[in-house]
Design a protein around this motif. Structure first.
Motif, PDB file in Angstrom:
ATOM      1  N   ASP A  80       0.809  -1.219   0.000  1.00 56.96           N
ATOM      2  CA  ASP A  80       0.000   0.000   0.000  1.00 56.96           C
ATOM      3  C   ASP A  80       0.842   1.269   0.000  1.00 56.96           C
ATOM      4  OD1 ASP A  80      -2.254  -1.530  -0.031  1.00 56.96           O
ATOM      5  OD2 ASP A  80      -2.785  -1.210   2.083  1.00 56.96           O
ATOM      6  N   LYS A  84      -0.006   5.156  -1.044  1.00 56.65           N
ATOM      7  CA  LYS A  84      -0.412   5.935   0.130  1.00 56.65           C
ATOM      8  C   LYS A  84       0.800   6.271   0.981  1.00 56.65           C
ATOM      9  CE  LYS A  84      -4.700   3.394   0.212  1.00 56.65           C
ATOM     10  NZ  LYS A  84      -5.369   2.251   0.717  1.00 56.65           N
ATOM     11  N   GLU A  88      -0.849   5.827   6.584  1.00 58.86           N
ATOM     12  CA  GLU A  88      -2.135   5.342   6.063  1.00 58.86           C
ATOM     13  C   GLU A  88      -2.049   3.874   5.681  1.00 58.86           C
ATOM     14  OE1 GLU A  88      -2.900   7.862   2.734  1.00 58.86           O
ATOM     15  OE2 GLU A  88      -3.698   9.494   3.948  1.00 58.86           O
TER      16      GLU A  88
END
Length: 169
Positions: A80, A84, A88
């Motif tokens: 991720d 991001k 986050e």
């Protein structure tokens, strides 16, 4: 007819017993995951101090060295981080990866995400140490819960199974 009835009663008893054992196993798994997370955070701290690698690289290495659920948290966070911020990605991975940790455990781990990748090395190390000390408390609580509830669920599964067998007889 009697054999079929005995088989059904035995399967009811074994089913109840297995349900009790599965519920008891949840406490053991939580304790193992908390300990594994503490070890992972120690690896994280060491890698930040001495390797100067990027967070995705560190998370990728940690995910390969950890057990299933904890490794999955680090792996998902690593993936991720492409889209991001580190904080986050960390928080989302804790929420989405299926683990045996309770809400309080996850909240403590999410506190690491607030400063993850936003401060210098010393700031991140101090945050890791803080979260690690909170995990020590959670590990102690998880041990107490395990001692208290594990035997209870196993016994309860057996008692409910026997009760149902007696009722059906």
């Amino acid at each position: 007819m009697l054999i079929i009835k005995l088989i059904i009663l035995l399967s009811v008893f074994v089913s109840c017993l297995l349900i009790g054992i599965l519920m008891a196993k949840k406490y053991t798994n939580r304790l193992q995951e908390l300990r594994e997370m503490k070890n992972a955070l120690n690896m994280f701290e060491t890698k930040i101090k001495f390797t100067y690698e990027s967070l995705p690289e560190i998370f990728s290495e940690i995910s390969k060295q950890c057990d299933k659920n904890i490794g999955d948290i680090f792996k998902k966070a690593c993936e991720d981080m492409k889209d991001k911020s580190a904080g986050e990605a960390w928080n989302e991975s804790i929420d989405t990866v299926n683990s045996n940790m309770n809400i309080e455990d996850k909240t403590i781990l999410k506190s690491l995400g607030k400063l993850l990748g936003k401060t210098d090395i010393e700031g991140q190390i101090s945050e890791i140490k803080l979260v690690s000390s909170f995990l020590d408390t959670q590990i102690e609580l998880a041990e107490k819960e395990k001692e208290k509830n594990e035997k209870m669920y196993k016994t309860l599964g057996g008692i409910v199974g026997l009760t149902l067998v007696i009722i059906f007889i």
